[in-house]
Design a protein around this motif. Structure first.
Motif, PDB file in Angstrom:
ATOM      1  N   CYS A  19       0.682  -1.208   0.040  1.00 18.25           N
ATOM      2  CA  CYS A  19       0.188   0.167   0.042  1.00 18.25           C
ATOM      3  C   CYS A  19       0.808   1.028   0.208  1.00 18.25           C
ATOM      4  O   CYS A  19       0.525   2.340  -0.590  1.00 18.25           O
ATOM      5  CB  CYS A  19      -1.218   0.257   1.304  1.00 18.25           C
ATOM      6  N   ILE A  20       2.431   1.170   1.100  1.00 17.84           N
ATOM      7  CA  ILE A  20       2.956   2.030   0.633  1.00 17.84           C
ATOM      8  C   ILE A  20       3.818   2.373  -0.808  1.00 17.84           C
ATOM      9  O   ILE A  20       3.468   3.889  -1.370  1.00 17.84           O
ATOM     10  CB  ILE A  20       4.573   2.178   1.528  1.00 17.84           C
ATOM     11  N   GLU A  21       3.929   1.515  -1.609  1.00 19.61           N
ATOM     12  CA  GLU A  21       4.602   1.312  -2.585  1.00 19.61           C
ATOM     13  C   GLU A  21       3.408   1.984  -4.112  1.00 19.61           C
ATOM     14  O   GLU A  21       4.064   2.829  -4.222  1.00 19.61           O
ATOM     15  CB  GLU A  21       5.025  -0.069  -2.612  1.00 19.61           C
ATOM     16  N   LEU A  22       1.909   1.282  -3.412  1.00 14.52           N
ATOM     17  CA  LEU A  22       1.736   2.084  -4.618  1.00 14.52           C
ATOM     18  C   LEU A  22       1.122   3.699  -4.772  1.00 14.52           C
ATOM     19  O   LEU A  22       0.590   3.865  -5.258  1.00 14.52           O
ATOM     20  CB  LEU A  22      -0.047   1.495  -4.220  1.00 14.52           C
ATOM     21  N   GLY A  23       0.561   3.581  -3.268  1.00 19.14           N
ATOM     22  CA  GLY A  23       0.474   4.821  -2.727  1.00 19.14           C
ATOM     23  C   GLY A  23       1.191   6.338  -3.480  1.00 19.14           C
ATOM     24  O   GLY A  23       0.612   7.399  -3.598  1.00 19.14           O
ATOM     25  N   ALA A  24       2.833   5.472  -3.177  1.00 19.89           N
ATOM     26  CA  ALA A  24       3.514   6.577  -3.866  1.00 19.89           C
ATOM     27  C   ALA A  24       3.430   6.832  -5.254  1.00 19.89           C
ATOM     28  O   ALA A  24       4.055   7.848  -6.238  1.00 19.89           O
ATOM     29  CB  ALA A  24       5.370   6.360  -3.270  1.00 19.89           C
ATOM     30  N   ILE A  25       3.050   5.615  -5.932  1.00 15.83           N
ATOM     31  CA  ILE A  25       3.134   5.715  -7.385  1.00 15.83           C
ATOM     32  C   ILE A  25       2.049   5.818  -8.073  1.00 15.83           C
ATOM     33  O   ILE A  25       2.205   6.771  -8.257  1.00 15.83           O
ATOM     34  CB  ILE A  25       3.464   4.371  -7.707  1.00 15.83           C
ATOM     35  N   ILE A  26       1.449   6.320  -6.751  1.00 17.30           N
ATOM     36  CA  ILE A  26      -0.518   6.733  -7.956  1.00 17.30           C
ATOM     37  C   ILE A  26      -0.477   8.216  -6.940  1.00 17.30           C
ATOM     38  O   ILE A  26      -0.744   9.030  -8.540  1.00 17.30           O
ATOM     39  CB  ILE A  26      -1.271   5.977  -7.402  1.00 17.30           C
TER      40      ILE A  26
END
Ligand code: PRP
Length: 179
Positions: A19-26
């Motif tokens: 969720c941390i990774e996807l949140g940063a990309i989004i």
């Protein structure tokens, strides 16, 4: 581990990190966009809740509830809208948040509906992708984990409405759904 779970497929820690990774990309991809994150009830709730905490740009949240019509044993691919969006998405950049993409039928229909509503762009983020189950042409734009064709529950995913509250994604014991 819950007694009905055969094995844990995705741990709570792995989900949190994803969720941390996807949140940063989004957050990066949608800067300067009019982002509306749309959750498909009910399975999306744990994922969308954790994901949006890690999206740092302005966004709005909305929800839809749809159910598939089943003709005999196979899904027809038609979906009924039980709860529609509260607000217009005309001109908005829509990101649909799903717990899992399996056949892809639900998402394909919802994407068509959102297109008719005039969204500027429509993309998909899913925690889990089960590509072996796919019967329509659909590749999620953002995927947390690719999983094999197994009966998974937890973190929003249910069997007979139970297990949604497990903090991990696990494979359900066969004896639970064959008895
Ligand atoms: C699940 C899941 C997806 C859909 C995926 O929802 O949340 O929306 O099925 O399947 P598909 O790719 O084969 O269409 P479900 O209809 O079980 O409702 P729920 O979210 O309330 O559990």
């Amino acid at each position: 581990m819950h007694q009905d779970i055969k094995k844990i497929l995705v741990t709570q820690e792995a989900i949190e990190q994803k969720c941390i990774e996807l949140g940063a990309i989004i957050s990066h991809d949608y800067q300067d966009k009019d982002l509306v994150v749309i959750g498909l009830l009910k399975g999306c709730i744990p994922f969308i809740s954790d994901l949006v905490k890690h999206i740092s740009i302005p966004l709005r949240l909305d929800y839809m509830s749809v159910s598939s019509y089943h003709g005999g044993t196979a899904s027809t691919g038609n979906v009924r809208v039980n709860k529609d969006l509260d607000a217009s998405v005309t001109g908005c950049d829509v990101l649909i948040a799903e717990d899992i993409v399996d056949t892809g039928k639900t998402l394909k229909k919802v994407m068509e509906m959102l297109s008719v509503k005039g969204a500027n762009s429509i993309k998909v983020v899913t925690l889990l992708d089960k590509p072996e189950g796919r019967v329509v042409d659909l590749i999620p734009d953002y995927t947390g984990f690719i999983i094999p064709k197994e009966f998974v529950v937890g973190y929003g995913l249910d069997y007979d409405e139970y297990y949604r509250n497990l903090p991990y994604v696990g494979v359900l014991k066969e004896e639970v759904y064959t008895k």
